[in-house]
Design an enzyme around this catalytic site. Structure first.
Site, PDB file in Angstrom:
ATOM      1  N   ARG A 224      41.059  27.540  33.615  1.00 41.70           N
ATOM      2  CA  ARG A 224      40.931  26.997  34.963  1.00 41.70           C
ATOM      3  C   ARG A 224      40.805  25.477  34.872  1.00 41.70           C
ATOM      4  O   ARG A 224      40.282  24.961  33.872  1.00 41.70           O
ATOM      5  CB  ARG A 224      39.681  27.557  35.661  1.00 41.70           C
ATOM      6  N   HIS A 272      50.488  26.156  37.236  1.00 36.86           N
ATOM      7  CA  HIS A 272      49.709  27.399  37.246  1.00 36.86           C
ATOM      8  C   HIS A 272      50.637  28.629  37.222  1.00 36.86           C
ATOM      9  O   HIS A 272      50.620  29.479  38.122  1.00 36.86           O
ATOM     10  CB  HIS A 272      48.769  27.450  38.474  1.00 36.86           C
TER      11      HIS A 272
HETATM   12  P1  NDP Z   1      38.132  38.425  29.838  1.00 37.48           P
HETATM   13  O1  NDP Z   1      36.927  38.630  30.670  1.00 37.48           O
HETATM   14  O2  NDP Z   1      38.824  39.601  29.268  1.00 37.48           O
HETATM   15  O3  NDP Z   1      37.769  37.442  28.624  1.00 37.48           O
HETATM   16  C1  NDP Z   1      36.952  36.337  28.795  1.00 37.48           C
HETATM   17  C2  NDP Z   1      36.507  35.836  27.436  1.00 37.48           C
HETATM   18  O4  NDP Z   1      35.735  34.638  27.633  1.00 37.48           O
HETATM   19  C3  NDP Z   1      35.601  36.824  26.716  1.00 37.48           C
HETATM   20  O5  NDP Z   1      35.865  36.804  25.326  1.00 37.48           O
HETATM   21  C4  NDP Z   1      34.211  36.273  26.997  1.00 37.48           C
HETATM   22  O6  NDP Z   1      33.237  36.600  26.016  1.00 37.48           O
HETATM   23  C5  NDP Z   1      34.500  34.784  26.953  1.00 37.48           C
HETATM   24  N1  NDP Z   1      33.433  34.034  27.624  1.00 37.48           N
HETATM   25  C6  NDP Z   1      33.021  34.107  28.899  1.00 37.48           C
HETATM   26  N2  NDP Z   1      31.968  33.283  29.109  1.00 37.48           N
HETATM   27  C7  NDP Z   1      31.727  32.674  27.930  1.00 37.48           C
HETATM   28  C8  NDP Z   1      30.770  31.727  27.488  1.00 37.48           C
HETATM   29  N3  NDP Z   1      29.835  31.232  28.314  1.00 37.48           N
HETATM   30  N4  NDP Z   1      30.793  31.338  26.206  1.00 37.48           N
HETATM   31  C9  NDP Z   1      31.711  31.845  25.341  1.00 37.48           C
HETATM   32  N5  NDP Z   1      32.651  32.748  25.691  1.00 37.48           N
HETATM   33  C10 NDP Z   1      32.660  33.143  26.969  1.00 37.48           C
HETATM   34  O7  NDP Z   1      39.138  37.539  30.730  1.00 37.48           O
HETATM   35  P2  NDP Z   1      40.718  37.415  30.581  1.00 37.48           P
HETATM   36  O8  NDP Z   1      41.045  37.186  29.164  1.00 37.48           O
HETATM   37  O9  NDP Z   1      41.404  38.528  31.292  1.00 37.48           O
HETATM   38  O10 NDP Z   1      40.991  36.089  31.471  1.00 37.48           O
HETATM   39  C11 NDP Z   1      40.398  34.847  31.128  1.00 37.48           C
HETATM   40  C12 NDP Z   1      40.718  33.800  32.187  1.00 37.48           C
HETATM   41  O11 NDP Z   1      42.068  33.363  32.084  1.00 37.48           O
HETATM   42  C13 NDP Z   1      40.589  34.229  33.644  1.00 37.48           C
HETATM   43  O12 NDP Z   1      39.230  34.250  34.061  1.00 37.48           O
HETATM   44  C14 NDP Z   1      41.374  33.147  34.352  1.00 37.48           C
HETATM   45  O13 NDP Z   1      40.532  32.039  34.645  1.00 37.48           O
HETATM   46  C15 NDP Z   1      42.406  32.705  33.316  1.00 37.48           C
HETATM   47  N6  NDP Z   1      43.768  33.113  33.710  1.00 37.48           N
HETATM   48  C16 NDP Z   1      44.714  32.132  33.922  1.00 37.48           C
HETATM   49  C17 NDP Z   1      45.991  32.475  34.267  1.00 37.48           C
HETATM   50  C18 NDP Z   1      47.033  31.441  34.443  1.00 37.48           C
HETATM   51  O14 NDP Z   1      48.145  31.765  34.909  1.00 37.48           O
HETATM   52  N7  NDP Z   1      46.785  30.192  34.084  1.00 37.48           N
HETATM   53  C19 NDP Z   1      46.400  33.874  34.443  1.00 37.48           C
HETATM   54  C20 NDP Z   1      45.359  34.821  34.170  1.00 37.48           C
HETATM   55  C21 NDP Z   1      44.084  34.435  33.825  1.00 37.48           C
HETATM   56  P3  NDP Z   1      32.808  38.142  25.745  1.00 37.48           P
HETATM   57  O15 NDP Z   1      33.986  38.743  25.006  1.00 37.48           O
HETATM   58  O16 NDP Z   1      31.594  38.024  24.904  1.00 37.48           O
HETATM   59  O17 NDP Z   1      32.584  38.768  27.081  1.00 37.48           O
HETATM   60  C1  OXD Z   2      44.710  34.604  37.377  1.00 38.67           C
HETATM   61  C2  OXD Z   2      45.561  33.442  37.529  1.00 38.67           C
HETATM   62  O1  OXD Z   2      43.489  34.475  37.348  1.00 38.67           O
HETATM   63  O2  OXD Z   2      46.764  33.591  37.855  1.00 38.67           O
HETATM   64  O3  OXD Z   2      45.275  35.705  37.265  1.00 38.67           O
HETATM   65  O4  OXD Z   2      45.119  32.327  37.305  1.00 38.67           O
END
Ligand code: NDP
Ligand code: OXD
Length: 309
Positions: A224, A272
């Site tokens: 983000r 994005h």
């Molecule tokens: P998940 O919830 O599957 O994974 C999130 C990861 O981040 C986990 O490994 C989690 O740790 C880690 N995490 C969260 N908080 C912390 C912290 N404080 N310190 C360290 N690690 C942390 O999410 P996704 O992989 O599905 O998606 C991740 C993000 O990608 C979305 O929230 C979105 O913002 C972004 N996104 C962007 C897109 C784009 O087009 N640019 C499209 C889709 C998503 P743990 O494993 O321990 O829970």
């Molecule tokens: C999502 C994104 O969160 O597109 O899926 O950013």
């Protein structure tokens, strides 16, 4: 029993047919044609306006039309007692891993330099190492981070992941917590951000983080816009501490026309699009979650509000 779909006009046009075909037993209403609010059981939203969700008294489930949910949580009035579900769609996960592979390869193969040389008509070789000699670190080792890591590993990169909770993932070095972040930044020549935006992760890509990375390292931010302290990036690039940045997400989207990122030679901007929601596959996930809800079964990919993602 009605479903409210609320997103922008282009997204509404893409979702209309797949959604109505996948859920023939439900009336699907497309915002702003909300009709009687009390009829609406399910809301599918992307950046809903503050107050919209709170105005729907019969809601049983809220779906984020993406993997992230920060766009729902920023509305202080959203009804926290209603389960919030995020999209975890293998189609999107594949798309993200392609984007990350492309971005990491662009940085690794010095694409920004060769592009500049092309524009200047310069034919000159640059020293190049192999992927195995370029450690990559992924911040956020969840659904998207782990698949992207596998894709990078298949190309030859040594990949490490950082998560909130400690993990053991075969073939990857894993780190967690504050000390783990420090270790990951120090070893990684390319840092990829795939974190959710939470109070703990906001501003994580900042001058102090860049200073801990090896000189000449690079970043990819597809999490983000709020993860990057935008004011810290150009000084880090201009000083040579960072060699490049590929950015898909921004504090303000669309990125304003006069933003300096557009024209900086060491920044790649994409609008994005790293992993766009894919209605044709996402509707099946939504239909299955609604079935679980109606049958009283556990709903997959329900957001854990205590963790905040
Ligand atoms: P998940 O919830 O599957 O994974 C999130 C990861 O981040 C986990 O490994 C989690 O740790 C880690 N995490 C969260 N908080 C912390 C912290 N404080 N310190 C360290 N690690 C942390 O999410 P996704 O992989 O599905 O998606 C991740 C993000 O990608 C979305 O929230 C979105 O913002 C972004 N996104 C962007 C897109 C784009 O087009 N640019 C499209 C889709 C998503 P743990 O494993 O321990 O829970
Ligand atoms: C999502 C994104 O969160 O597109 O899926 O950013």
């Amino acid at each position: 029993m009605a479903i409210l779909f609320r997103s922008g006009p282009a997204s509404t046009a893409r979702w209309r047919a797949p959604l109505t075909e996948a859920l023939p037993d439900h009336e699907v209403r497309f915002w702003p044609e909300t009709g009687e609010p009390a009829d609406i059981d399910y809301a599918l939203v992307w950046h809903p306006e503050p107050g919209l969700l709170a105005s729907l008294p019969s809601l049983k489930l809220i779906f984020s039309l993406g993997a992230g949910i920060d766009h729902v949580l920023r509305d202080p009035t959203w009804p926290r007692q209603v389960p919030l579900v995020r999209l975890v769609d293998p189609y999107m996960t594949e798309a993200m891993s392609e984007y990350i592979a492309l971005s990491v390869l662009r940085l690794h193969r010095q694409d920004l330099d060769y592009r500049a040389q092309q524009l200047a008509g310069v034919w000159e070789e640059r020293a190049q190492k192999n992927a195995a000699e370029r450690p990559v670190g992924i911040l956020g080792f969840g659904a998207l981070g782990q698949v992207a890591a596998q894709r990078l590993r298949a190309i030859g990169f040594e990949v490490a992941g950082w998560s909130r909770s400690p993990k053991q993932v075969p073939d990857f070095a894993t780190y967690s917590g504050k000390d783990g972040l420090d270790a990951l930044l120090r070893r990684s020549e390319i840092v990829v951000c795939l974190l959710p935006l939470t109070p703990q992760t906001t501003g994580i890509l900042n001058a102090a983080a860049f200073a801990r990375m090896p000189r000449g390292a690079a970043i990819v931010n597809a999490g983000r816009g709020g993860h990057l302290v935008e004011a810290d990036l150009i000084p880090a690039l201009d000083s040579g501490q960072l060699a490049g940045a590929v950015l898909d997400v921004f504090q303000e989207e669309p990125l304003p026309a006069d933003h300096p990122f557009w024209r900086h030679s060491r920044i790649v901007v994409t609008p994005h699009v790293a992993a766009e929601t894919h209605p044709e596959t996402a509707v099946n996930i939504i239909r299955d979650a609604i079935s679980c809800c109606e049958a009283g079964r556990t709903i997959p990919n329900r957001v854990d509000l205590a963790r905040g993602y």
